[in-house]
Design a protein around this motif. Structure first.
Motif, mmCIF file in Angstrom:
data_model
loop_
_atom_site.group_PDB
_atom_site.id
_atom_site.type_symbol
_atom_site.label_atom_id
_atom_site.label_comp_id
_atom_site.label_asym_id
_atom_site.label_seq_id
_atom_site.Cartn_x
_atom_site.Cartn_y
_atom_site.Cartn_z
ATOM 1 N N THR A 33 0.761 -1.209 -0.002
ATOM 2 C CA THR A 33 -0.153 0.090 0.037
ATOM 3 C C THR A 33 0.832 1.420 -0.042
ATOM 4 O O THR A 33 2.105 1.335 0.682
ATOM 5 C CB THR A 33 -0.952 0.016 1.000
ATOM 6 O OG1 THR A 33 -0.199 0.128 2.524
ATOM 7 C CG2 THR A 33 -1.688 -1.225 1.369
ATOM 8 N N TYR A 57 -2.910 3.946 -3.726
ATOM 9 C CA TYR A 57 -2.821 2.737 -3.778
ATOM 10 C C TYR A 57 -3.370 2.012 -2.582
ATOM 11 O O TYR A 57 -2.404 1.916 -1.549
ATOM 12 C CB TYR A 57 -1.469 2.184 -4.498
ATOM 13 C CG TYR A 57 -1.522 0.811 -4.750
ATOM 14 C CD1 TYR A 57 -2.234 0.158 -5.605
ATOM 15 C CD2 TYR A 57 -0.697 -0.167 -4.003
ATOM 16 C CE1 TYR A 57 -2.050 -1.258 -5.892
ATOM 17 C CE2 TYR A 57 -0.629 -1.692 -4.221
ATOM 18 C CZ TYR A 57 -1.527 -2.185 -4.874
ATOM 19 O OH TYR A 57 -1.436 -3.367 -5.275
ATOM 20 N N PRO A 101 -4.456 11.446 -3.216
ATOM 21 C CA PRO A 101 -3.872 9.956 -3.005
ATOM 22 C C PRO A 101 -3.511 9.934 -1.609
ATOM 23 O O PRO A 101 -3.554 8.730 -1.034
ATOM 24 C CB PRO A 101 -2.276 10.347 -3.995
ATOM 25 C CG PRO A 101 -2.884 11.239 -4.916
ATOM 26 C CD PRO A 101 -3.450 12.657 -4.162
ATOM 27 N N TYR A 136 -11.593 6.765 -7.476
ATOM 28 C CA TYR A 136 -10.466 5.982 -7.436
ATOM 29 C C TYR A 136 -10.050 5.166 -8.389
ATOM 30 O O TYR A 136 -8.943 4.679 -8.755
ATOM 31 C CB TYR A 136 -10.813 5.092 -5.966
ATOM 32 C CG TYR A 136 -9.673 4.263 -5.475
ATOM 33 C CD1 TYR A 136 -8.712 4.533 -4.836
ATOM 34 C CD2 TYR A 136 -9.717 2.750 -5.685
ATOM 35 C CE1 TYR A 136 -7.723 3.977 -4.427
ATOM 36 C CE2 TYR A 136 -8.622 1.877 -5.408
ATOM 37 C CZ TYR A 136 -7.881 2.505 -4.704
ATOM 38 O OH TYR A 136 -6.769 1.766 -4.307
ATOM 39 N N LYS A 168 -4.127 6.280 -11.600
ATOM 40 C CA LYS A 168 -3.401 4.740 -12.324
ATOM 41 C C LYS A 168 -1.924 5.219 -12.563
ATOM 42 O O LYS A 168 -1.215 4.211 -12.496
ATOM 43 C CB LYS A 168 -4.242 4.950 -13.801
ATOM 44 C CG LYS A 168 -5.651 4.508 -13.725
ATOM 45 C CD LYS A 168 -6.254 4.243 -15.020
ATOM 46 C CE LYS A 168 -7.745 3.681 -14.841
ATOM 47 N NZ LYS A 168 -8.483 3.562 -16.284
ATOM 48 N N ARG A 189 0.208 4.685 -9.460
ATOM 49 C CA ARG A 189 0.261 3.282 -8.973
ATOM 50 C C ARG A 189 1.144 2.396 -9.889
ATOM 51 O O ARG A 189 1.511 1.252 -9.354
ATOM 52 C CB ARG A 189 -1.247 2.478 -9.159
ATOM 53 C CG ARG A 189 -2.393 3.090 -8.221
ATOM 54 C CD ARG A 189 -3.790 2.481 -8.370
ATOM 55 N NE ARG A 189 -4.469 3.398 -7.777
ATOM 56 C CZ ARG A 189 -5.894 3.925 -8.153
ATOM 57 N NH1 ARG A 189 -6.105 3.220 -9.409
ATOM 58 N NH2 ARG A 189 -6.619 4.369 -7.290
ATOM 59 N N ASP A 190 1.686 2.777 -10.842
ATOM 60 C CA ASP A 190 2.595 2.027 -11.658
ATOM 61 C C ASP A 190 4.085 2.702 -11.200
ATOM 62 O O ASP A 190 4.305 3.974 -11.756
ATOM 63 C CB ASP A 190 2.420 2.276 -13.121
ATOM 64 C CG ASP A 190 3.407 1.514 -14.095
ATOM 65 O OD1 ASP A 190 4.344 1.012 -13.425
ATOM 66 O OD2 ASP A 190 3.059 1.316 -15.107
ATOM 67 N N PHE A 208 0.536 -2.576 -10.887
ATOM 68 C CA PHE A 208 -0.164 -1.793 -10.213
ATOM 69 C C PHE A 208 -1.284 -1.086 -10.987
ATOM 70 O O PHE A 208 -2.279 -0.405 -10.700
ATOM 71 C CB PHE A 208 0.668 -0.773 -9.810
ATOM 72 C CG PHE A 208 1.789 -0.980 -8.542
ATOM 73 C CD1 PHE A 208 1.284 -1.241 -7.302
ATOM 74 C CD2 PHE A 208 2.711 -1.774 -8.892
ATOM 75 C CE1 PHE A 208 2.000 -1.656 -6.160
ATOM 76 C CE2 PHE A 208 3.416 -2.528 -7.640
ATOM 77 C CZ PHE A 208 3.256 -2.494 -6.529
ATOM 78 N N THR A 209 -1.256 -1.153 -12.444
ATOM 79 C CA THR A 209 -1.906 -0.315 -13.200
ATOM 80 C C THR A 209 -3.430 -0.525 -13.211
ATOM 81 O O THR A 209 -4.190 0.668 -13.408
ATOM 82 C CB THR A 209 -1.410 -0.337 -14.759
ATOM 83 O OG1 THR A 209 -1.473 -1.849 -15.248
ATOM 84 C CG2 THR A 209 -0.039 -0.004 -14.931
#
Length: 393
Positions: A277, A281, A294, A314, A321, A324-325, A390-391
């Protein structure tokens, strides 16, 4: 986890306050009806629902706090609270929190002495009251309790004493907040990356006593330190392999004076808590006025719940998005072998460079990896296999 800043109102004047809290609520705070709608939006994620952490400011400064908490609980949402220690927080209210179904709470303890904690919080007498309530929550109410400590120049050398206080009280979790220069936090309070590295290694040692779960906020490289130190312990090697410095040895010496020798071998839990986390994310923050970020320390707006549902924001926000990558992050964070479990603090990158995809200037890991035995790195990565994507989360 949904962190909801229910209000900016608070009676404290903390020198590092993220929210820049004020004494009275702001006029554009979510209304009662809008707040109920936000709670309904959380259920749109489906079961098991996200945890809801009601924070502030001070949640008890919202006149409809009890109604909102009851409504959240009635919906089946696991609800926790983060109140401020002021005269508003009484033993009777803590008992009531448990009675209505709140599953846990957090309190802030930013020093082991009254002079330290009270100077950070801005009001005298808060330290003694915090220690009283900490013991009351665990020993009289039996409620899950997390203690939050913001580590900074003023209190870093008191971390062993804070750990001793909370373990003696039977606290369930210790969340150590690595300072972010946002809100009222000023640069003179910040530590160097060498000092943050030493703190992370100290926290690993503290975790070996096995009495309290230790996590960090905006210090994701602690997870990597935790894993590397676990491997080193299994190999019979010490922390000097990771380039620890004077502060680490000072903190460890004091820890052993208070708690006895650091136990040999790795901790029972070999993977650091919350390994997957980070900001945006698994974590999302809703501000007092419905703006969505975020995290509370990353004022990078990705939507507003008055305009779109939290689930829609979210899941569909382009910025979320991307965040998260970790391959989207600037080097060395984006190219680091451990970026899938760390990624660096996006909030710190933003606070320094106004770029949430920048590198984390508080992380010493790139330098350490240059000289570290490759076998240690290989063993540290082995349990995780291939980094997960993560995407699409």
């Amino acid at each position: 986890m949904v962190f909801w800043e229910t209000t900016k109102a608070c009676k404290l004047v903390c020198k590092h306050c993220r929210a820049e809290a004020i004494e009275e609520p702001l006029p554009d705070e979510l209304t009662h009806e809008e707040s109920l709608a936000l709670i309904d939006q959380i259920t749109e994620f489906g079961r098991p629902y996200p945890h809801l952490i009601m924070t502030g400011g001070d949640v008890l400064m919202r006149k409809d706090f009890w109604d909102l908490a009851r409504y959240s609980i009635s919906k089946g949402i696991r609800t926790l609270v983060a109140p401020s220690v002021t005269p508003l927080l009484t033993e009777e209210k803590i008992k009531k929190m448990k009675e209505i179904g709140i599953i846990g709470m957090s309190l802030s303890l930013d020093g082991a002495r009254a002079e330290t904690h009270d100077s950070i919080r801005g009001i005298n007498g808060i330290f003694e009251r915090t220690v009283e309530l900490m013991n009351f929550v665990k020993k009289d109410v039996g409620m899950f309790l997390q203690i939050n400590t913001a580590v900074m120049r003023d209190n870093v050398e008191e971390l062993p004493e804070v750990f001793k206080l909370i373990t003696d009280a039977g606290v369930d979790a210790w969340e150590v907040f690595y300072l972010i220069l946002t809100g009222r936090a000023s640069k003179d309070l910040d530590l160097t990356k060498d000092e943050y590295w030493d703190v992370s290694n100290f926290l690993y040692d503290a975790s070996k006593y096995g009495k309290t779960t230790i996590r960090t906020t905006e210090g994701p490289f602690f997870r990597v330190v935790y894993r590397l130190r676990t491997v080193l312990d299994e190999m019979g090697k010490g922390p000097e392999e990771l380039g620890v410095g004077e502060l680490y040895y000072k903190l460890r010496e004091r820890l052993e004076e208070l708690m006895g020798p650091v136990p040999h071998g790795p901790p029972k839990q070999k993977r650091a808590p919350s390994a997957y986390t980070r900001d945006g994310y698994g974590i999302i923050f809703v501000a007092y006025n419905g703006d969505v970020y975020p995290s509370g320390f990353l004022p990078y707006k990705v939507g507003n719940v008055r305009e779109a549902s939290l689930k829609e924001i979210y899941q569909n926000s382009k910025a979320l998005k991307m965040i998260r990558d970790p391959s989207n992050f600037r080097p060395p964070c984006g190219t680091c072998k451990f970026n899938f479990m760390c990624g660096g603090s996006r909030a710190r990158a933003y606070s320094y460079f106004k770029d949430p995809f920048g590198h984390d200037p508080a992380c010493k890991l790139p330098e350490v990896l240059e000289s570290l035995d490759p076998q240690v790195v290989e063993e540290a990565l082995r349990p995780f296999g291939r980094a997960k994507s993560f995407t699409n989360v």
